[in-house]
Design a protein around this motif. Structure first.
Motif, PDB file in Angstrom:
ATOM      1  N   ASP A  96       0.857  -1.182   0.000  1.00  0.00           N
ATOM      2  CA  ASP A  96       0.000   0.000   0.000  1.00  0.00           C
ATOM      3  C   ASP A  96       0.896   1.235   0.000  1.00  0.00           C
ATOM      4  OD1 ASP A  96      -1.615   2.169   0.560  1.00  0.00           O
ATOM      5  OD2 ASP A  96      -2.811   1.132   2.070  1.00  0.00           O
ATOM      6  N   PRO A  97       0.849   2.060  -1.059  1.00  0.00           N
ATOM      7  CA  PRO A  97       1.751   3.215  -1.134  1.00  0.00           C
ATOM      8  C   PRO A  97       1.677   4.133   0.079  1.00  0.00           C
ATOM      9  CG  PRO A  97       0.677   2.869  -3.252  1.00  0.00           C
ATOM     10  CD  PRO A  97       0.022   1.934  -2.271  1.00  0.00           C
ATOM     11  N   ARG A  98       0.483   4.337   0.621  1.00  0.00           N
ATOM     12  CA  ARG A  98       0.369   5.229   1.765  1.00  0.00           C
ATOM     13  C   ARG A  98       0.992   4.611   3.020  1.00  0.00           C
ATOM     14  NH1 ARG A  98      -2.594   9.615   2.305  1.00  0.00           N
ATOM     15  NH2 ARG A  98      -3.098   9.096   4.460  1.00  0.00           N
ATOM     16  N   ARG A  99       0.833   3.324   3.195  1.00  0.00           N
ATOM     17  CA  ARG A  99       1.434   2.662   4.352  1.00  0.00           C
ATOM     18  C   ARG A  99       2.945   2.545   4.184  1.00  0.00           C
ATOM     19  NH1 ARG A  99      -1.808  -2.553   6.298  1.00  0.00           N
ATOM     20  NH2 ARG A  99      -0.614  -2.070   8.173  1.00  0.00           N
ATOM     21  N   ALA A 100       3.387   2.482   2.922  1.00  0.00           N
ATOM     22  CA  ALA A 100       4.826   2.367   2.676  1.00  0.00           C
ATOM     23  C   ALA A 100       5.524   3.714   2.729  1.00  0.00           C
ATOM     24  CB  ALA A 100       5.056   1.722   1.310  1.00  0.00           C
ATOM     25  N   ALA A 101       4.757   4.818   2.599  1.00  0.00           N
ATOM     26  CA  ALA A 101       5.368   6.142   2.471  1.00  0.00           C
ATOM     27  C   ALA A 101       6.232   6.501   3.673  1.00  0.00           C
ATOM     28  CB  ALA A 101       4.281   7.203   2.265  1.00  0.00           C
ATOM     29  N   LEU A 102       5.740   6.232   4.891  1.00  0.00           N
ATOM     30  CA  LEU A 102       6.471   6.653   6.080  1.00  0.00           C
ATOM     31  C   LEU A 102       7.799   5.904   6.247  1.00  0.00           C
ATOM     32  CD1 LEU A 102       6.280   8.644   8.454  1.00  0.00           C
ATOM     33  CD2 LEU A 102       5.316   6.777   9.809  1.00  0.00           C
ATOM     34  N   PRO A 103       7.819   4.577   6.242  1.00  0.00           N
ATOM     35  CA  PRO A 103       9.118   3.899   6.389  1.00  0.00           C
ATOM     36  C   PRO A 103      10.059   4.162   5.225  1.00  0.00           C
ATOM     37  CG  PRO A 103       7.371   2.309   5.946  1.00  0.00           C
ATOM     38  CD  PRO A 103       6.697   3.603   6.230  1.00  0.00           C
ATOM     39  N   ILE A 104       9.526   4.333   4.013  1.00  0.00           N
ATOM     40  CA  ILE A 104      10.403   4.626   2.879  1.00  0.00           C
ATOM     41  C   ILE A 104      11.018   6.008   3.032  1.00  0.00           C
ATOM     42  CG2 ILE A 104      10.437   5.088   0.400  1.00  0.00           C
ATOM     43  CD1 ILE A 104       8.498   2.781   0.034  1.00  0.00           C
ATOM     44  N   ALA A 105      10.188   6.982   3.444  1.00  0.00           N
ATOM     45  CA  ALA A 105      10.716   8.329   3.687  1.00  0.00           C
ATOM     46  C   ALA A 105      11.734   8.307   4.815  1.00  0.00           C
ATOM     47  CB  ALA A 105       9.568   9.284   4.022  1.00  0.00           C
ATOM     48  N   GLY A 106      11.410   7.588   5.890  1.00  0.00           N
ATOM     49  CA  GLY A 106      12.353   7.486   7.000  1.00  0.00           C
ATOM     50  C   GLY A 106      13.654   6.842   6.575  1.00  0.00           C
ATOM     51  N   ALA A 107      13.565   5.787   5.760  1.00  0.00           N
ATOM     52  CA  ALA A 107      14.771   5.115   5.285  1.00  0.00           C
ATOM     53  C   ALA A 107      15.605   6.044   4.413  1.00  0.00           C
ATOM     54  CB  ALA A 107      14.396   3.854   4.504  1.00  0.00           C
ATOM     55  N   LEU A 108      14.940   6.821   3.562  1.00  0.00           N
ATOM     56  CA  LEU A 108      15.659   7.756   2.690  1.00  0.00           C
ATOM     57  C   LEU A 108      16.405   8.800   3.520  1.00  0.00           C
ATOM     58  CD1 LEU A 108      16.312   8.706  -0.164  1.00  0.00           C
ATOM     59  CD2 LEU A 108      14.202  10.070  -0.116  1.00  0.00           C
ATOM     60  N   GLY A 109      15.697   9.400   4.484  1.00  0.00           N
ATOM     61  CA  GLY A 109      16.359  10.365   5.352  1.00  0.00           C
ATOM     62  C   GLY A 109      17.475   9.739   6.156  1.00  0.00           C
ATOM     63  N   GLY A 110      17.255   8.490   6.588  1.00  0.00           N
ATOM     64  CA  GLY A 110      18.248   7.780   7.383  1.00  0.00           C
ATOM     65  C   GLY A 110      19.438   7.300   6.582  1.00  0.00           C
ATOM     66  N   MET A 111      19.361   7.395   5.266  1.00  0.00           N
ATOM     67  CA  MET A 111      20.521   7.087   4.433  1.00  0.00           C
ATOM     68  C   MET A 111      21.263   8.352   4.018  1.00  0.00           C
ATOM     69  SD  MET A 111      19.300   3.922   1.967  1.00  0.00           S
ATOM     70  CE  MET A 111      17.771   4.666   1.406  1.00  0.00           C
ATOM     71  N   VAL A 112      20.519   9.380   3.654  1.00  0.00           N
ATOM     72  CA  VAL A 112      21.129  10.600   3.115  1.00  0.00           C
ATOM     73  C   VAL A 112      21.883  11.379   4.186  1.00  0.00           C
ATOM     74  CG1 VAL A 112      20.650  12.848   2.080  1.00  0.00           C
ATOM     75  CG2 VAL A 112      19.492  10.800   1.216  1.00  0.00           C
ATOM     76  N   VAL A 113      21.260  11.613   5.342  1.00  0.00           N
ATOM     77  CA  VAL A 113      21.894  12.438   6.373  1.00  0.00           C
ATOM     78  C   VAL A 113      23.190  11.809   6.898  1.00  0.00           C
ATOM     79  CG1 VAL A 113      21.606  13.516   8.637  1.00  0.00           C
ATOM     80  CG2 VAL A 113      19.720  13.562   6.990  1.00  0.00           C
ATOM     81  N   PRO A 114      23.208  10.494   7.243  1.00  0.00           N
ATOM     82  CA  PRO A 114      24.491   9.906   7.662  1.00  0.00           C
ATOM     83  C   PRO A 114      25.572  10.001   6.595  1.00  0.00           C
ATOM     84  CG  PRO A 114      22.682   8.472   8.280  1.00  0.00           C
ATOM     85  CD  PRO A 114      22.102   9.520   7.393  1.00  0.00           C
ATOM     86  N   ALA A 115      25.189   9.807   5.319  1.00  0.00           N
ATOM     87  CA  ALA A 115      26.180   9.905   4.244  1.00  0.00           C
ATOM     88  C   ALA A 115      26.739  11.324   4.158  1.00  0.00           C
ATOM     89  CB  ALA A 115      25.551   9.505   2.912  1.00  0.00           C
ATOM     90  N   LEU A 116      25.878  12.329   4.342  1.00  0.00           N
ATOM     91  CA  LEU A 116      26.338  13.721   4.303  1.00  0.00           C
ATOM     92  C   LEU A 116      27.262  14.029   5.474  1.00  0.00           C
ATOM     93  CD1 LEU A 116      23.059  15.564   3.221  1.00  0.00           C
ATOM     94  CD2 LEU A 116      25.097  15.123   1.830  1.00  0.00           C
ATOM     95  N   LEU A 323       2.850  16.758   5.378  1.00  0.00           N
ATOM     96  CA  LEU A 323       2.317  16.936   4.024  1.00  0.00           C
ATOM     97  C   LEU A 323       1.083  16.080   3.766  1.00  0.00           C
ATOM     98  CD1 LEU A 323       5.668  17.044   1.988  1.00  0.00           C
ATOM     99  CD2 LEU A 323       4.104  18.960   2.443  1.00  0.00           C
ATOM    100  N   GLY A 324       0.745  15.225   4.730  1.00  0.00           N
ATOM    101  CA  GLY A 324      -0.438  14.384   4.585  1.00  0.00           C
ATOM    102  C   GLY A 324      -0.229  13.158   3.731  1.00  0.00           C
TER     103      GLY A 324
END
Length: 398
Positions: A96-116, A323-324
């Motif tokens: 479900d895209p809406r149910r997947a949105a939060l962990p995917i967003a969290g994973a993206l942030g959790g990859m980009v910030v440590p790399a930076l 952002l809803g």
């Protein structure tokens, strides 16, 4: 009368979602550290560097014990991770895209910030290539910490962390494939791609004999290894061609993917991951001190995991919710999400793996990266567990 069919549950026996698996893993890591710094340390490093030639017909490979573990044994680990990713996307929490949105967003942030954060410490140096080290969350330890906290942890939090770790591992796999490939043998790569294409067509044609995929696996691994793309990627590619079925299909529990995943799970939990930890966590501490943590490599890795993970996960999760596009997990507030973000700073298995790829050839930078990983993962586990427990207690008292 036939036995009742098991209900398909995407979180059942989540890989490897029990505290005991984490205990075995940390025990193997501690044993490796003790062995590598004992009077018998030469036997530890000598064993890992020993050559282990293997030949089957005209095919011969002469790799060290460490390379066999990191290239072949870890391919089984990534096979199980790949099957978990496929199952979640097709029939689990991420379909479900809406149910997947939060962990995917969290994973993206959790990859980009440590790399930076890592890049900020090491930009322009010979260690700059290690930016991928603090990006991944360790599935075994992170879910093991939740298991240690007991039934007070809401299912929604477990679902979120599990889905985040799965999406995180997918990102790590892509990073390894794209950025940690030393050279390319296009002929071997085309053959590996052809094997994957044939298996995918067989899946679409409705073939469900697991033996077909098991027979193809050694050839796919060999040609992927020969191609220069890290051989563990073969495990992920194989996983995505193994038949599963669709959500709600009563035959999913008997699918080739489910059968293979449940068959491999105990081998990965009790064999593959402890063996990997034993081979990779042994860091010789001679000449090192607490001052070593201030080295740009150790500091970049450690602070990336310890602070970058929770900041990135919490920040992008908050933006997605505002952002809803997604909702917080049931039973979780922002305090609990912060605790989960800290726990996600446990980078152990995949972080150690990427460190070995980043600093090939046994340079002095690899032990520094491993010190950063082990220190930050330990602190993240303790602080995350305490913070999440405190947050859950506040909710219980409210």
């Amino acid at each position: 009368m036939s036995a009742p069919r098991r209900k398909f549950d995407p979180l059942r026996e989540l890989f490897p979602g029990d505290a005991l698996g984490g205990v075995v893993l940390i025990t193997a890591a501690l044993f490796a550290m003790a062995w590598a710094n004992s009077p018998w340390s030469t036997s530890y490093f000598g064993l890992l560097e020993a050559r282990l030639p293997v030949s089957v017909g005209p095919v011969a490979l002469d790799l060290s014990v460490l390379h066999w573990i990191n290239d072949l044994v870890m391919a089984v680990f990534f096979l199980v991770v790949g099957m978990e990713i496929k199952r979640e996307f097709l029939a689990g929490e991420l379909r479900d895209p809406r149910r997947a949105a939060l962990p995917i967003a969290g994973a993206l942030g959790g990859m980009v910030v440590p790399a930076l954060i890592y890049a900020a410490f090491n930009h322009g140096t010979e260690a700059a290539h290690g930016w991928g080290i603090p990006m991944a969350t360790d599935i075994a330890f992170s879910l093991g910490v939740l298991a240690l906290l007991g039934p007070s942890v809401p299912r929604g939090i477990t679902v979120f962390l599990a889905a985040l770790a799965i999406a995180d591992d997918l990102g790590a796999v892509l990073v390894i494939a794209v950025f940690y490939t030393a050279h390319l043998n296009l002929g071997a790569l085309w053959i590996a791609g052809g094997i994957v294409a044939v298996l995918a067509m067989l899946e679409q044609a409705g073939v469900r004999r697991l033996s077909v995929w098991l027979a193809a696996a050694p050839f796919l691994w060999f040609y992927m290894h020969a191609s220069g793309v890290h051989a563990t990627i073969a495990g992920v590619l194989l996983a995505w061609t193994i038949p599963l079925g669709k959500a709600g299909d009563p035959n999913i529990s008997d699918s080739p993917l489910e059968t293979l995943q449940h068959g491999l799970k105990p081998w990965v939990t009790w064999g593959v991951m402890p063996l990997f930890a034993l081979a990779n966590a042994g860091v010789a501490m001679g000449g090192m001190s607490f001052a070593s943590l201030a080295h740009p490599v150790a500091a970049g890795v450690g602070l990336g995991l310890l602070f970058g993970k929770p900041i990135g996960i919490l920040g992008l999760s908050f933006l997605t919710v505002r952002l809803g596009w997604a909702k917080l997990p049931r039973g979780a507030g922002w305090l609990q999400m912060a605790g989960v973000g800290m726990i996600a700073g446990i980078g152990f298995t995949v972080a150690l793996f990427v460190a070995s790829l980043s600093f090939r050839g046994g340079t002095s930078l690899e032990p520094l990266a491993k010190i950063g990983i082990l220190t930050a993962s330990t602190v993240s586990a303790v602080l995350g567990a305490l913070f999440l427990r405190w947050g859950l207690a506040r909710v219980a008292r409210a």
